[in-house]
Design an enzyme around this catalytic site. Structure first.
Site, PDB file in Angstrom:
ATOM      1  CD  GLU A  22      -2.798  -1.170   2.451  1.00  0.00           C
ATOM      2  OE1 GLU A  22      -2.764  -0.194   3.236  1.00  0.00           O
ATOM      3  OE2 GLU A  22      -3.537  -2.165   2.656  1.00  0.00           O
ATOM      4  CD  GLU A  68       0.171   1.761   5.381  1.00  0.00           C
ATOM      5  OE1 GLU A  68      -0.905   2.350   5.593  1.00  0.00           O
ATOM      6  OE2 GLU A  68       0.515   0.733   6.007  1.00  0.00           O
TER       7      GLU A  68
END
Length: 206
Positions: free
Chosen positions: A161, A163
């Site tokens: 994602e 991150e």
């Protein structure tokens, strides 16, 4: 002292004339034509044109531990701060967007594991608020929770994602320097640490 217990008007005092979708992505943007009631009058504004940014409901939690006298903050790159003259890497509380059908509490149990490795159990709700109601529909739910903190910190997040999150474990005595050094630049972390500062004063008195 006058306490404002309720808003002057309700949603029925807004007349939507038209809504047009402008963009559909991680966020959505609408153009809205509307009229709303005027204070002290039984009339409405002329038709106003507004852009409305839709963001999903979100929640955040400040994790702390009175026995250890420590708390956790995360640091990550934020596109909204890309032009910040100091750094686009922001100190934050652990937070995330609610998945479909998910409660704020369920979101935070999940996000705490993903972003810090901490398993939390009992959440205390502080506030629910609109971070930027002038243009954005996002509703943010802010909580605190006690948990055992790994003093080593670490790197967390969901790489698929995008991150890349650093976990910082800080001492209670670091709260005031964080405010003094202007390292806190977003509403949830400022509100959460103001609460923690008052909490620390209370437990010292007791």
């Amino acid at each position: 002292m006058t306490i404002i217990e309720q808003a002057s008007y309700s949603a029925t005092d807004v007349k939507i004339e038209a809504r047009e979708s402008v963009y559909q992505g991680f966020i959505q943007i609408e153009k809205v034509a509307l009229r709303h009631r005027l204070f002290g009058e039984n009339t409405y504004t002329p038709v106003l044109q507004r852009e409305l940014i839709h963001r999903p409901e979100a929640a955040g939690v400040l994790i702390y531990n009175d026995e250890q006298q420590k708390f956790a903050l995360i640091e990550q790159f934020r596109i909204g701060a890309v032009d910040d003259h100091e750094s686009p890497w922001q100190l934050e509380v652990i937070a995330g967007v609610l998945d479909a059908g998910e409660s704020a509490e369920q979101c935070l149990y999940r996000e705490s594991l993903e972003e810090s490795g901490c398993k939390i159990h009992t959440l205390q709700h502080l506030f629910s608020f609109y971070p930027s109601a002038g243009a954005c529909s996002e509703l943010f739910h802010l909580y605190t929770a006690q948990a055992k903190l790994d003093l080593n910190g670490g790197i967390f997040g969901m790489p698929d994602e995008g991150e890349n999150i650093r976990l910082h474990i800080l001492d209670y005595q670091d709260i005031d320097p964080l405010f003094q050094q202007n390292r806190l630049c977003n509403a949830p972390v400022i509100m959460a640490l103001q609460w923690l500062r008052q909490h620390v004063v209370t437990i010292i008195k007791n």
